[in-house]
Design a protein around this motif. Structure first.
Motif, short mmCIF file in Angstrom:
data_model
loop_
_atom_site.label_atom_id
_atom_site.label_comp_id
_atom_site.label_asym_id
_atom_site.label_seq_id
_atom_site.Cartn_x
_atom_site.Cartn_y
_atom_site.Cartn_z
N GLU A 120 0.28 37.89 64.75
CA GLU A 120 0.52 38.81 63.63
C GLU A 120 -0.45 38.54 62.48
O GLU A 120 -0.93 39.48 61.83
CB GLU A 120 1.97 38.67 63.15
N CYS A 121 -0.72 37.27 62.21
CA CYS A 121 -1.68 36.94 61.15
C CYS A 121 -3.07 37.48 61.49
O CYS A 121 -3.75 38.06 60.63
CB CYS A 121 -1.75 35.43 60.94
N LYS A 123 -3.84 39.95 63.39
CA LYS A 123 -3.85 41.42 63.34
C LYS A 123 -3.91 41.95 61.92
O LYS A 123 -4.53 42.98 61.66
CB LYS A 123 -2.61 41.97 64.05
N THR A 124 -3.26 41.27 60.99
CA THR A 124 -3.17 41.78 59.61
C THR A 124 -4.26 41.23 58.70
O THR A 124 -4.42 41.74 57.58
CB THR A 124 -1.79 41.42 59.01
N ASP A 125 -5.00 40.23 59.13
CA ASP A 125 -6.09 39.69 58.31
C ASP A 125 -7.20 40.72 58.15
O ASP A 125 -7.62 41.37 59.12
CB ASP A 125 -6.70 38.44 58.97
N HIS A 145 5.34 35.16 59.28
CA HIS A 145 5.93 36.22 60.11
C HIS A 145 7.11 35.74 60.95
O HIS A 145 7.84 36.56 61.51
CB HIS A 145 4.87 36.81 61.04
#
Length: 431
Positions: A120-121, A123-125, A145
């Motif tokens: 998740e990190c 993907k969102t960075d 997350h």
């Protein structure tokens, strides 16, 4: 070509908390290079022998980066694993074991899974990068997350190793071996709030550099993490590991941790995140009311000071003190008459007089052979192969099962049992 430059022209800034290997790969990407080519430019005549630069970066590499990329030496040093010496590992020599920091990547045929990531990190960075605390062995879930960390490719089973990737634009996001996008498959194990709670407490201890331990005041974080590591080894390896886990689960009603029995390994940080997270939560629970919980579960499991303190090693003083003061009494040995009386009493209560039941009733061990002791359990005969649980199946199924166990980071025995259990539960629910 890049080699004509007297210094590196494009230098990306470190992201907050970025680990060195992640930044080094982004620096190579900025010039259209892979990690090997950048390393050779900085270290003329040398080759990148280890892909774990977070652990093995030499002074010459740091000096080369400092001069050619105009980077501050302290900034570079703070991005490496040596930053954890003051609060987690303590100062260690070049050949000593580094607690809680497993090696990362593949060297020849040896695979190590020390590098983890949160899908998740990534993907969102805005700029994908690897966090430094993802290298800590007691971190198994993302604090942001709450998702489980990934330490290997879900497709090919190879360890996360960003410096080996031939990708330029997506080196942090895809597997270096098969180009599979990390996290495109659903996690094989569910989230656990109790594991996340234990991890949050441990990260606070890292930040504060001390840990509260009842009866000892503020304990230095290095001593605490040594204590936690030894507790984890007791839970994972050794003859009393399973008994100790069951005793904890029986005492800790507020700590419902389900899962398979972990493989018995001495280097507990080498376990996959699923196993590590569960055992870290159990070990952390033992330290919350020190030493009462530890003494209670050890006593119920029949663990003595001799089982804990071995080989004249140096142990954390809270553990050594508690073992000598509270668990030495269990070393008393019962004689034959006491054993016969205990057998008679258990039979009157219609309890099978196994060795475990006798030691539990007597409160001490015994070595004498007395008639009437029943075997604890009857086990099937083991096969001659390490894959004996696959004896009798077709070669195709055998290879598929070995590959599936490898991808999950599990040993073949636990994987077979878990697969059979799942199939039986599905059959019962559908009938």
């Amino acid at each position: 070509m890049f080699s004509v430059y007297s210094e590196i022209k494009v230098v990306p800034d470190f992201c907050a908390g970025e680990v060195f290997s992640s930044w080094f790969r982004r620096l190579a990407n900025a010039h259209g290079l892979n990690a090997k080519e950048l390393y050779s430019f900085l270290m003329p005549g040398s080759q990148l022998a280890s892909y774990d630069l977070d652990r093995h970066s030499c002074d010459a590499l740091i000096v080369g980066l400092s001069s050619k990329a105009q980077m501050n030496v302290d900034t570079l040093n703070q991005s490496m694993l040596r930053k954890w010496e003051s609060c987690v590992t303590g100062s260690v020599g070049p050949r000593e074991k580094i607690w809680w920091l497993a090696p990362a990547g593949r060297d020849a045929r040896k695979r190590s899974f020390g590098q983890q990531l949160c899908v998740e990190c990534i993907k969102t960075d805005q700029t994908p990068f690897y966090r430094d605390y993802w290298r800590l062995g007691f971190v198994t879930t993302c604090p942001v997350h709450g998702s489980n960390l990934l330490d290997r490719c879900e497709c090919c089973g190879e360890p996360v190793q960003v410096l080996s990737s031939t990708q330029i634009d997506q080196a942090h996001e895809v597997c270096w071996n098969c180009a599979h996008h990390y996290g495109s498959q659903e996690s094989a194990y569910p989230k656990n709030l109790h594991i996340a709670r234990a991890q949050a407490s441990l990260l606070r201890i890292v930040a504060d550099n001390w840990a509260p331990l009842r009866g000892y005041g503020k304990l230095h974080s290095v001593v605490y993490f040594r204590l936690l590591y030894i507790l984890m080894r007791l839970l994972i390896s050794g003859r009393y590991a399973k008994t100790l886990r069951e005793a904890i689960d029986m005492h800790s009603e507020a700590l419902p941790i389900s899962g398979k029995d972990p493989p018995r390994v001495k280097e507990v940080e080498h376990l996959n995140p699923q196993y590590r997270g569960a055992e870290i939560a159990r070990a952390w629970w033992l330290t919350l009311e020190w030493p009462k919980r530890f003494v209670d579960v050890c006593s119920s499991a029949g663990i003595t000071s001799r089982d804990i303190l071995k080989d004249n090693k140096i142990y954390p003083f809270p553990l050594e003190k508690v073992a000598h003061e509270h668990l030495s009494s269990l070393l008393e040995v019962a004689n034959a008459d006491e054993v016969r009386a205990a057998i008679s009493l258990l039979k009157k209560k219609e309890i099978t007089p196994t060795r475990i039941e006798l030691e539990k009733l007597l409160g001490k061990k015994f070595s004498c052979e007395v008639e009437g002791i029943e075997p604890g359990r009857v086990c099937a005969r083991y096969g001659s192969s390490r894959y004996w649980k696959l004896d009798g199946v077709s070669p195709e199924i055998r290879e598929a099962a070995k590959k599936a166990a490898k991808l999950s980071g599990d040993n073949i025995g636990s994987w077979v049992e878990d697969t059979l259990r799942t199939a039986l539960e599905q059959r019962e629910s559908s009938s």
